[in-house]
Design an enzyme around this catalytic site. Sequence first.
Site, PDB file in Angstrom:
ATOM      1  N   GLU A  98      18.856 -16.744  11.625  1.00 52.74           N
ATOM      2  CA  GLU A  98      18.370 -15.836  11.693  1.00 52.74           C
ATOM      3  C   GLU A  98      18.807 -13.935  11.511  1.00 52.74           C
ATOM      4  O   GLU A  98      17.996 -13.603  10.327  1.00 52.74           O
ATOM      5  CB  GLU A  98      18.358 -15.876  13.108  1.00 52.74           C
ATOM      6  CG  GLU A  98      17.637 -16.379  14.086  1.00 52.74           C
ATOM      7  CD  GLU A  98      18.658 -17.382  14.619  1.00 52.74           C
ATOM      8  OE1 GLU A  98      19.375 -17.898  13.342  1.00 52.74           O
ATOM      9  OE2 GLU A  98      18.299 -16.817  15.658  1.00 52.74           O
TER      10      GLU A  98
ATOM     11  N   ASP B 232      18.600 -19.969  16.704  1.00 52.14           N
ATOM     12  CA  ASP B 232      19.681 -20.219  18.005  1.00 52.14           C
ATOM     13  C   ASP B 232      19.735 -21.117  18.834  1.00 52.14           C
ATOM     14  O   ASP B 232      17.897 -21.963  19.099  1.00 52.14           O
ATOM     15  CB  ASP B 232      19.552 -19.079  18.583  1.00 52.14           C
ATOM     16  CG  ASP B 232      20.488 -17.505  17.147  1.00 52.14           C
ATOM     17  OD1 ASP B 232      20.866 -17.766  16.695  1.00 52.14           O
ATOM     18  OD2 ASP B 232      19.543 -16.353  18.206  1.00 52.14           O
TER      19      ASP B 232
ATOM     20  N   ASP C  92      18.113 -22.004  21.956  1.00 54.14           N
ATOM     21  CA  ASP C  92      17.410 -21.320  22.596  1.00 54.14           C
ATOM     22  C   ASP C  92      16.447 -21.583  22.864  1.00 54.14           C
ATOM     23  O   ASP C  92      15.958 -22.247  21.383  1.00 54.14           O
ATOM     24  CB  ASP C  92      17.946 -20.091  23.012  1.00 54.14           C
ATOM     25  CG  ASP C  92      18.020 -19.115  22.273  1.00 54.14           C
ATOM     26  OD1 ASP C  92      17.349 -19.035  21.430  1.00 54.14           O
ATOM     27  OD2 ASP C  92      18.252 -18.034  22.499  1.00 54.14           O
TER      28      ASP C  92
ATOM     29  N   GLU D  88      13.851 -19.519  21.607  1.00 48.59           N
ATOM     30  CA  GLU D  88      13.130 -18.108  21.134  1.00 48.59           C
ATOM     31  C   GLU D  88      13.845 -18.692  19.477  1.00 48.59           C
ATOM     32  O   GLU D  88      13.483 -18.662  18.772  1.00 48.59           O
ATOM     33  CB  GLU D  88      14.273 -16.749  20.844  1.00 48.59           C
ATOM     34  CG  GLU D  88      13.347 -16.095  22.466  1.00 48.59           C
ATOM     35  CD  GLU D  88      12.033 -15.523  22.332  1.00 48.59           C
ATOM     36  OE1 GLU D  88      11.819 -14.892  20.898  1.00 48.59           O
ATOM     37  OE2 GLU D  88      11.521 -15.793  22.949  1.00 48.59           O
TER      38      GLU D  88
ATOM     39  N   TYR E 183      28.149 -19.520  22.016  1.00 49.19           N
ATOM     40  CA  TYR E 183      26.593 -18.583  22.312  1.00 49.19           C
ATOM     41  C   TYR E 183      26.403 -17.554  23.547  1.00 49.19           C
ATOM     42  O   TYR E 183      26.582 -18.347  24.636  1.00 49.19           O
ATOM     43  CB  TYR E 183      25.542 -19.657  22.077  1.00 49.19           C
ATOM     44  CG  TYR E 183      24.084 -18.903  21.631  1.00 49.19           C
ATOM     45  CD1 TYR E 183      23.885 -18.368  20.586  1.00 49.19           C
ATOM     46  CD2 TYR E 183      22.703 -19.465  23.168  1.00 49.19           C
ATOM     47  CE1 TYR E 183      22.713 -17.603  20.035  1.00 49.19           C
ATOM     48  CE2 TYR E 183      21.886 -18.792  22.669  1.00 49.19           C
ATOM     49  CZ  TYR E 183      21.614 -17.882  21.370  1.00 49.19           C
ATOM     50  OH  TYR E 183      20.273 -17.158  21.280  1.00 49.19           O
TER      51      TYR E 183
ATOM     52  N   ARG F 269      23.986 -16.292  24.648  1.00 51.92           N
ATOM     53  CA  ARG F 269      22.100 -16.877  25.533  1.00 51.92           C
ATOM     54  C   ARG F 269      22.084 -17.937  26.542  1.00 51.92           C
ATOM     55  O   ARG F 269      22.375 -19.090  25.660  1.00 51.92           O
ATOM     56  CB  ARG F 269      21.229 -16.149  24.849  1.00 51.92           C
ATOM     57  CG  ARG F 269      21.449 -14.652  24.394  1.00 51.92           C
ATOM     58  CD  ARG F 269      19.864 -14.902  23.238  1.00 51.92           C
ATOM     59  NE  ARG F 269      19.882 -12.893  22.699  1.00 51.92           N
ATOM     60  CZ  ARG F 269      20.454 -12.837  21.964  1.00 51.92           C
ATOM     61  NH1 ARG F 269      20.627 -13.920  20.706  1.00 51.92           N
ATOM     62  NH2 ARG F 269      20.188 -11.434  21.535  1.00 51.92           N
TER      63      ARG F 269
ATOM     64  N   HIS G  75      23.651 -26.397  27.353  1.00 58.49           N
ATOM     65  CA  HIS G  75      24.537 -25.088  27.206  1.00 58.49           C
ATOM     66  C   HIS G  75      26.180 -25.120  27.539  1.00 58.49           C
ATOM     67  O   HIS G  75      26.412 -25.734  29.226  1.00 58.49           O
ATOM     68  CB  HIS G  75      23.903 -24.107  27.369  1.00 58.49           C
ATOM     69  CG  HIS G  75      22.736 -23.162  26.540  1.00 58.49           C
ATOM     70  ND1 HIS G  75      21.357 -21.941  26.443  1.00 58.49           N
ATOM     71  CD2 HIS G  75      21.894 -24.164  25.630  1.00 58.49           C
ATOM     72  CE1 HIS G  75      19.920 -22.213  25.965  1.00 58.49           C
ATOM     73  NE2 HIS G  75      21.347 -24.205  25.475  1.00 58.49           N
TER      74      HIS G  75
END
Length: 707
Positions: free
Chosen positions: A8, A81, A83, A85, A302, A304, A348
């Site tokens: 990203e 990432d 997740d 999103e 990470y 989030r 996670h």
Amino acid sequence: MGTLVIVESPAKARTIGKFLGRGYTVKASIGHVRDLPKSQFGVDVERGFKPRFITIRGKGNVLQELRESARKADRVLLATDPDREGEAISWHLVEVLKLDSRSANRIQFHEITREAVRRALKEPRPIDGRLVDAYQARRVLDRIVGYMLSPLLWRKVRAGLSAGRVQSVAVRLICDREAEIEAFVPEEYWSITAQLAFPGADNEAHPFEARLWRQDGKRVHIPDEAAAWAIAEELAGARFTVAEVKRSQRRRNPAPPFITSTLQQEASRKLGFSARKTMNLAQQLYEGLDVGPEGTVGLITYMRTDATRVAEEAQQEAAQVIDEMFGREYRPDNPPRYRSRAGAQAAHEAIRPTSVRRTPEQVKPYLRRDQYRLYRLIWERFVASQMAPAVLDTVTVNIAAGRYIFRASGSTLRFAGFMSVYMEGADEDGEKEQQLTGDFSPGQEVRCLKLSQEQHFTQPPPRYSEAMLVKALEEQGIGRPSTYAQILDTIVRRGYVTVQDKRFHPTELGRLVVDLLKEHFPRVIDVEFTARMEEALDRIEEGEVHWVDVVREFYTPFVEAVERAKVEMQAVELEEEVTDERCEVCGRNLVVKWGRFGKFLGCPGYPECKYTRPLLNEIGVACPECGQGQVVERRSRRGRTFYGCSRYPECRFTSWQRPSPHRCPRCGRHLVEQRRRGEVERLVCSDKQCGYSARPENVAAAAPERV
């Protein structure tokens, strides 16, 4: 060309590029490349709520560069990432670059280190359709609410308003808390505290305190001053003796390593960071920074995440570091396990340093001040979470005086354990525990040095701070921790709430909008319903339900409510606050208006007359820098209150803390206020090196005003 890896952000691309070397090209999509159109609904309800994603304006050149690189590459890997999103960005890239969605072209890692990236390259997989479905459901639900509710508010209240599926519930929590505070009726009560010591001159130099606890065997309640004085008179000359002593040991366990929400809360409490600032800094630490001889490396995993799981290798490394830095006794026999909340993503990890051996002091020379402070917070919290519990010796002493019992309690630290590294912060200050030393035994006589009565009032629930609101949202299952920073930022910018003394206060506009939504859209603004919607998104991700069914179940009754509200909702006109100041263009009295960054003065003749100027809220203090202007309240772009000179830009004085009219008696600099629950607790010198601090009543006598 070899393998093209797409991430990203440019920072992430630079870090990963240094790990991969020849045969790999790393490019950045710079966030999302597609989204729903801004000016249209963009959801085809008749065709199963099919969203129409279009290229985001300004991303044309980025996509063209990615297409050319993809055509030349032998293989394309998507490393966005790990997740929902991130999966959506990879899915959009598959669509735009016309890649095979069934191919194993998706890789993910939870830390940006050489080992983690190379391990991920060996385990590519196809796009996870369930994550994409959950993303589409959330995006479509948010578009339905925002696109249909916001225009209704424009027509009925004021142009430019917005409503959101989660932000409106956050505003409701703040408004409901304000209503509780306003309805609260304080009740008076008194306490009596005895300052005691064992007989003898040496002992009286180390007194301890005991509070009146029982009267005739019942819990004492002192309603007013008269009752307090009556008890004090009865106790005058009474004999105080130790009636009972209870000793025990208490183990205090460390807090688990950070997840997104607890990181935001603790950074707010301990560092004064907003949720947005915390996440921006954490992103930098995650994506990689140059730390000298080691080069560029991601410093944390990470950020989030809602899981407290820790990789076994990380626990082993932490155990070795604890043994070396503190000693074997500071490490438990078995690595601790922390339970994640229900619904947490098990894949996670918690937020932790990518290497515990990379201590804060080791990387400090290479980090900016706030980067260092946040990294230190994460490092200390994680190391403490892997350490042994603290052990405290506690003692409770009941002291008899006639028909009254006083109670003293305290503790001493027997073994520091994790507390030698880190102590968790708290939203509200609690009573400090005293240290009780000495050999207490029943029958001992105690001397009363002083008996004091103190008036108290029951307190309403406190207004939400950022940390408290994030905690409330998480506990009630509203939204996702990764969205909290944006939610808090939005409700301030829209003028629904203001931030005063680091607490959220609802505005008249915020209260009005919440009341209208409660009346006409009770489900949308209901806390439990919003939490159930989040659970439904999780079930989509788990493959238990289809996303279209979830959206349809929400859409049908919602549209019916919108149609009813168009007819039944009364238009409300917010009265504009008229001031005595005149418009410099047409001469009309200026009115107070709300804008993106708070209040300002504007001409009521808009749009014919477009004159505006800042609203200067003077606090009654002359500018301590120039002496000619007045100190006024201002708002930052993030909605935070700060103070500046009314003569800006001629005078550029600014302060985050409210200036006092007094000067420091030591160095002559201006004093600023330290507040607690809205009240001025102390005045401190604006020069931190001076260190002067005093209660306001003492400063008023010692430091006369001067500029």
